[in-house]
Structure formats: C-alpha cells, structure tokens
Design a protein around this motif. Structure first.
Motif: not given
Length: 877
Positions: A261-277
């Motif tokens: 549930x944590x947001x990783x990545x840079x400001x313009x390329x951030x992602x959340x693993x749960x959303x991607x899953x």
C-alpha cells in the motif's frame, strides 16, 4: 538512474524461474535472453544470444552480472570440485534432472525436510517430459505484464508479482537443493546493487517491550506495537526506494500489506503495488484488511553499498523519527481540533522528540585477507566455524577478493549482531525532570499533560499550571477517572483515530474491553437483545451483577439511566443470567515467543550439511578425497553454514505465519490479536479458549510445509521447520485487574516457560481478584488431556473436590500407588459422568501423570487443573 534499474532487472532475471525444470535439456541462458526480450531489454537480449551462438555465456556477455551471481552463489552454497559436480549434460544418469531417473527434490532451508515435487513427477511419468515443460515451464511472455513507463516500476512489479505468476518453488541448485531459485535471484540482484563494496547493515529500535508494557487499555497495547511496526518500515523504505526491495534480508517485504500500500517511485512516476496487482488480476484481497496487524519487528537487516553506509544510516534514523513525530502531530491535531483540548505544545514536542531511540550498525564483508587480519581477535567458536567452512573452498577461489566475500556472510552477520547488541544496550532512556508536578500514570517516566480527576473533570497543563478544560462528548472517555497521561502515552490513546487518518480506509481491529473478552460466550448469547444494546451504549461491565452495586460515579450515572435494580433492564438481565449462567469474570492473555530464535538466526540450529544434499549427490561427494583426507565425508558431517537464504527463509516464514496463520487462529478462538511479529504473538482470549489457541499456533509455527489462502487461492508455503519451537506465557486475570500488571505477569510466565519448563512449553499464571497467584505449566503435548480433564470437572462430570484430593495424594504417593488412588478418587467423586466417561477421564489423567513424572513434578498437574478449573469457571475468587 534508469540504467541502474535495467541492470537490476537483468541481474534478477539472470536465471529463468524454471531453471531446475529445464536444466541439462534446454539452454537456460537462451531462455533468459527470451525473457529479457519480452521485458523490453531488446539490445541486451540480442547481445546475450550473440555470445551464446559463439559458444560463450553470461560470463563473457555481462561479466558484472556474472560476478554478482558468483558472489550470491558462494553465499548460499559450495562451489563443488570439478570431479564431483554431476553436471555432465550428455547422460541423464550422471546428473539430477526432471527428465532422467535422478529427479530433483527440495530440501527445507532450515530443517532439511523433503518436498518431493510429486505432482510434477507424476505428470512426467504419465504424459512425458516435453508435455510437462508446457504444463509447468515458465512462459517468457508472462513478463510482458510487468512492462511499464519506467524501469524502476518495472523492476518493482517483477520483484513483487513474478512469484504469483509462477508459484512452483524450484531449487536454485539440484545437488544442494535447500534454497529456492527466487531466493537466489533476490540475492543476486541485491549484490549487483552494491557498487563500491558490500556491507551488512542493521537497525534496531531498543526498548520496544517496555514501550508496549506501558499500557493501561487494550487499545494502548495494540497502538504501541503498531506504532513501532509503522515507524521501522519508514526506515526500511529509505533503502528500498534507492536500491530496491531485494536489498532487505529481514523482515520479508514481498506480500506485506504495508509494502503493497506504499507509494514508491519519483513524483512523476510513482506507483502503488496493490493498485498494479489489481490491474494485473493478481491481487484480489484488500491488504487494508490486514494493515492493522503489527507484523514488522523492531529491527531490520539489509545489504548496503559500503560507501553509502554512514549517509544511509543517518537518513534511516531521520525518517524513523520523522514518521514518529508525524504520527504524534496527528494525535496533537486531534486533541486541539477534534477534542478541543488546548495542550501545552512546547512540552508535548519535547516529550515526543525524546521518546524514540534508533541504533544502527554496519560492517563490510570480510574476504580471505580481512579474515586473516582479525581471526585471532574474534571468539574461538566463530573462528573455528569459519575456518572449517573455508577448508572446503578451492584455492582458485581465494584469489578473487571481491568474489570471495560470499564465503563470509555468516561471520560478518555474527560480528555485526554483536556490535548492534552492544550499541543498543546503551540507548538513552530519557527521563525528564518535574515540570507539571504530576507524573504520567501509564509510563511513569514523563510529566503528565492531561488528567481526569476523581469527579470526572478534565484538566490540562497550560505551560504554567493546571486548568479545567471541556472536551467534546466524543472524547469524554479518552481518560479514565484519576488517570493522567504524557504526550507519548496520549499518542497511544489517540492512535485509533490517528490510524484512520494515516491509513485511509484501512480496517481497524474490533474494539473491545477485557470484560467483553472475558464474557465472550455470554455476550454472544445475548447480543441480539435489547438488554445488550442498552448496556453496550452505557458501560459493558454492567453485564456483571456486582457492577450494579458499584459506588463509582460513572456506574451510578448509567445504572440510574437504565432504571437501577428495580428497572426492566436489570430484571431481564437476571433472566438472562438464569438462562445462560453469569458471565466469566476472567480473561486470558497469551504471550508467545519462538525458542532460540537468536540461535536460529545465527545458524546454530541448522543440521549437518549432508541433510541438505540430494541423496544421490551425497553419495557422490563422499568420494571426494584430497591429500589423503576424506573431505567429502567431512563436508557431509560439517554444520551447515549460515547463508542469506536462511535469513530470507526465516523472515518469509514469519511473515506468512504472522499475517495468515495467527490472525486466523485467534479469530477462530474468539480472541483479540494485539500483535503478531513473526516469532512473537500477543493476544487476549476468553479463558476457556486460550490454551487450545496457543497450542494450535505453536503447532503451525514448526511445520515444514503447509498451506495458506492468499488472494482466494490455496498456496503451499515453507514454515520455520521442525527444528523450531515456541513457548507461551498465559495469564488468567480478573477483568478489574490492572492490564499493565497482567502484561508484566504474562511476560514473567513466558520467561518461566523457557527457563523452568525447558522451552517448547507453556506456563500459566492465575491471578485471583484477591491478588493470590497460582502458577503451573507443562509441555505442549500435555494440553489436549489437560483441557479435556478440566472441562469434565467444570461441566460437573466429576466433582471439583477431586482436584484437592489429587493435590493432597500427589504429595505422598507415586507410581502404581498413586494410580490406584486416582482410580479410587474418580469413582468417589463421580457425579454426572457415565462409566465410559470415567474410564476416558481416568486414562487421560494417568497419561498426564506419566508425562509430568517424566518431565516435571506430578504436583504441577494438580496446580494446572486447579488453574484451569478456576479460570474456566470464572468465579470471583
């Protein structure tokens, strides 16, 4: 930076996940090139294929990846001498493969227990090897699912979801098959990240148990543990963001809800693993359902580049403290804006700033030269273990200083652990001088900032003196009467509301008081009645008869509103007591801890190396002789040396156990889970459920392999193995007994379980309302018979007087004479039990007598039955 993440992807995918399946019959490096091509590394794939066509390999095409692979391999297994490698591809009779007769197995990383791949082997026997490749082989085009707009995100998606797309756990090496290919890929990728030299890095937040023990309510307990779990992850995140999640050895991050549930990545390329899953249709369950489970320990271990160690240690410390201050700020905002309490901010901020200490240490990996320089100054047992292992290392490997660091993981870890332990022993236990004139009643270390007097009025410290304050009705019960708290303990008390704001939409645990847990069965019988609804809105303790006579002002207010003893609610309650019996006044706290986890983490509990070898390879390696020395036999009988895979296996097993096993068992036994940190568990239960639950928890703790349900699917996972065990302290306390004292008593009971009862044991303490204490314990295989016998007495099958009779005779009789007297006493004290039931009870008691006689004292059995009878009966006492 993009190149860094591309290179990590290549290192992570330097072997295909099904390497052991295709070994000797398909080119695994050609498959790697196909995988790289599908993930978008077109030029790299072409380069690798060109080298393969010229008869060369990854070694020549990508030497840096090859070097990382060699270091990772040497950390996890031995480079086998050429004559005994069993790697001749021309004949299935001379190597271990799925196609031939010498088929692979997987050996449990910690215990050596065998997983046989029966399903795959049966499929091959029925349909042939080529069809098995189609059924069980890894499909290179699967990785296309992980392609994204930036390489960092692509890497994180591969790391997190590759094992979900291909969940066949194959060994990295079929000869020493005690670690999975996924573990090897993780370690290789991590090693590749360590530019400029490799370190082990460890962080610890000291005094966690003390912080947790300073709790007066059930919610305070949960908050204490969850706060630490949250802030330690903030430190972990610093390293993960820069170097990738594979760099963390302990705790296991893959599949952890906080990570997902944590947001990783840079400001313009951030992602959340749960959303991607969810987009990939890999994740169906919501990690927010498990986010309230405090499962990160107060320490972590990782690889780290040596040149960055000091800088990253400072940043980790800053981020942990910053997260703690952010959580405290959220609580302060709740006090000011929601409760309308004007807190003294200057004193608040000072107390918060001095509440948390962080200890860190790092150590660069040894090589042969470095070891020679220090070996006379390290403990003899470490030196002998390391020298014993190096005796099996070929001379050629000693020349490559960078690669040779792989042989020193165990030594580096042991010395780092000693450094960290010494440093954390000197943490600054800050205690402020008198300011407000009143100490916090929860921790006793800081000045109180807010209090509630004996009349129920709130007073706040305004920086100069105590002044009356009125808070909103929703915060009317923030403090109990005569309670006063400091800033740190107020953060705990307010954490439930702060949690909602910090973790949006996350599920909170069900909030209950200890009286609700004690009276669970009674409440379940009456919870749909009007009586329960009205009592619940007022004061749940009014389910107990004596509370209606209380002189407590709050109680008087509620009993008056409900009509008192002459009212309809009380009359209906009397009828419910007659129907279901009065509710139990005792609840149970269970504190469980893995036995010898420190020894497990240092590799001391590992079996001999031969236990981890494929049986055919074990026979082959016995032929290894050198200069008249039977080196193969010595290797087989040598202690398995500690590797990163062992730490990864431990942390992964603890993660699965704490997230999927413990919560399920606690729920099934109607308990409340405070924390589940891997090898330690704290939970509250109805008195008659606790021993069953604890026994079931420890049983799964030491399983080699078992199934859990993840995202709606059954998944086989690796447990901590049959060399592990767990002990428990159990306290039965009256619902009016101070919770902080019960926590202290359960900690003492857990220590006794290990020290007095010899680990793999439980120790029970019964605290009567009067303060009288009774203690007894035993081994886990006593539990079923103890529970059966205690419940037979509580249910009236035999008289409770049997317990006192037994306690008297066990002092003077033993052996056959004691057995004969027990049989006589059972007949004498028989009440509702039939003849067959008496025989059953008799058999169980005789079995218990024998077990106690072998391990402890038979007198303990009488004490154990007395404790369980009193706790299950729930009388005032």
């Amino acid at each position: 930076m993009s190149e860094f993440w591309q290179n990590k992807i290549k290192a992570f995918l330097h072997d295909p996940p099904d390497k052991a399946l295709i070994l000797f019959h398909k080119s695994h490096e050609k498959k790697v090139a196909d995988i790289w091509e599908n993930i978008g590394l077109i030029e790299d794939a072409k380069r690798l294929k060109d080298f393969i066509e010229k008869g060369k390999s990854m070694r020549e095409a990508f030497p840096e990846i090859h070097n990382a692979d060699v270091i990772a391999s040497s950390m996890q297994r031995l480079n086998i001498p050429k004559d005994y490698r069993m790697d001749y591809a021309g004949s299935c009779g001379t190597h271990i493969c799925f196609r031939g007769t010498l088929k692979p197995v997987f050996k449990h990383t910690l215990s050596g227990a065998v997983e046989d791949f029966k399903e795959v082997k049966d499929f091959i026997a029925t349909y042939g090897y080529e069809k098995a490749l189609k059924e069980y082989g890894f499909k290179p085009n699967v990785v296309k699912n992980f392609l994204s707009e930036n390489w960092k995100k692509t890497y994180f998606l591969l790391w997190r979801f590759l094992s979900d797309q291909y969940d066949l756990v194959l060994p990295a090496d079929t000869r020493i098959p005690d670690h999975s290919i996924l573990d090897h890929l993780d370690v290789t990728s991590a090693i590749f990240s360590l530019e400029g030299g490799s370190c082990l890095f460890a962080v610890k937040i000291p005094a966690v148990q003390e912080f947790i023990a300073h709790s007066r309510k059930l919610a305070d307990l949960w908050a204490s543990s969850h706060i630490f779990s949250t802030i330690i992850f903030e430190g972990i995140k610093v390293i993960v963001e820069e170097l990738g999640p594979d760099i963390i050895i302990y705790p296991q991050l893959r599949g952890n809800p906080m990570v997902d549930l944590t947001e990783f990545g840079e400001e313009n390329g951030s992602f959340i693993l749960h959303d991607e899953g969810k987009k990939l249709n890999v994740l169906s369950e919501d990690p927010k359902e498990r986010l309230h489970i405090a499962n990160f320990p107060n320490t972590f271990l990782s690889f780290i580049p040596a040149p960055k160690a000091s800088e990253m240690a400072d940043e980790v410390e800053e981020k942990i403290k910053s997260k703690w201050e952010e959580m405290a700020e959220e609580s302060k905002k709740l006090l000011k804006e929601e409760a309308k309490i004007p807190i003294d901010e200057e004193l608040w901020d000072e107390q918060i700033a001095n509440a948390i200490e962080i200890t860190s240490a790092w150590l660069e990996f040894f090589n042969f030269d470095g070891f020679d320089d220090v070996k006379e100054n390290i403990p003899d047992d470490l030196k002998e273990r390391q020298e014993g292992w190096l005796n099996f290392i070929e001379e050629a490997e000693r020349r490559y200083k960078r690669k040779s660091v792989g042989h020193f993981y165990s030594l580096t870890y042991e010395i780092l652990s000693a450094i960290l332990m010494q440093k954390s022993g000197f943490w600054n236990a800050w205690e402020e001088g008198p300011v407000t004139g009143k100490k916090c009643l929860m921790c006793g270390r800081r000045n109180a900032l807010l209090l509630r007097d004996e009349n129920g009025n709130y007073k706040v410290w305004n920086g100069k003196d105590w002044t009356n304050t009125k808070n909103k009705n929703s915060y009317e019960h923030l403090l109990k009467e005569r309670e006063r708290l400091c800033a740190v303990c107020l953060v705990k008390r307010l954490y439930r509301d702060a949690f909602r704001k910090i973790f949006e939409d996350a599920k909170l645990p069900p909030w209950e008081s200890v009286s609700e847990i004690a009276a669970r069965d009674f409440i379940e019988n009456i919870k749909h009645t009007e009586v329960y609804e009205k009592i619940k809105k007022g004061d749940i303790e009014l389910i107990y008869k004596q509370e209606w006579d209380s002189r407590d002002k709050v109680k008087l207010k509620y009993t008056k509103e409900l009509g008192g003893r002459d009212g309809e609610i009380y009359r209906k309650l009397v009828e419910l007591w007659k129907t279901y019996g009065e509710p139990n006044k005792y609840y149970a706290i269970s504190m469980m801890d893995g036995d010898r986890i420190g020894k497990m983490l240092s590799g001391e509990t590992l079996p001999h190396f031969g236990e981890f070898m494929h049986p055919v390879f074990r026979s082959k390696i016995q032929e290894w002789r050198e200069n008249g020395e039977e080196k193969g036999k010595k290797l087989i009988n040598a202690k398995r040396i500690l590797t990163p895979s062992h730490h990864i296996a431990i942390s992964r097993a603890m993660k699965d156990f704490s997230l999927y096993v413990v919560p399920k068992i606690v729920k099934e036994h109607k308990g409340f889970l405070v924390y589940s940190g891997g090898d330690d568990v704290l939970a509250l239960f109805p008195a008659d459920k606790v021993l069953d639950a604890a026994s079931e928890i420890q049983k799964v703790f030491k399983e080699d392999f078992y199934e859990i349900e993840v995202n709606g699917k059954k998944r086989k996972v690796i447990g901590l193995g049959n060399k592990a065990s767990m002990s428990a302290g159990i306290v039965f306390a009256h619902y009016k007994w101070p919770l902080y004292d019960a926590i202290e008593k359960v900690r003492e009971a857990e220590r006794k379980a290990k020290e007095k009862y010899g680990r793999n044991a439980f120790c029970m303490t019964f605290i009567k309302r009067s303060g009288e204490i009774l203690t007894a314990g035993g081994k886990w295989d006593f539990v079923a018979d103890l529970i059966y016998t205690a419940k037979a007495i509580v249910s009236g099958k035999i008289s409770h007087r049997f317990i006192y009779d037994f306690m008297d005779v066990s002092e003077i009789l033993e052996g056959d004479m004691l057995g004969a007297e027990v049989r006589r006493l059972l007949k004498r004290r028989k009440e509702e039990a039939g003849d067959e039931e008496i025989k059953e009870i008799q058999g169980k008691i005789m079995c218990l007598i024998e077990k106690y006689d072998q391990n402890l004292s038979v007198k303990e059995l009488g004490n154990a039955l007395k404790i369980l009878y009193d706790a299950y009966g729930g009388a005032e006492g």
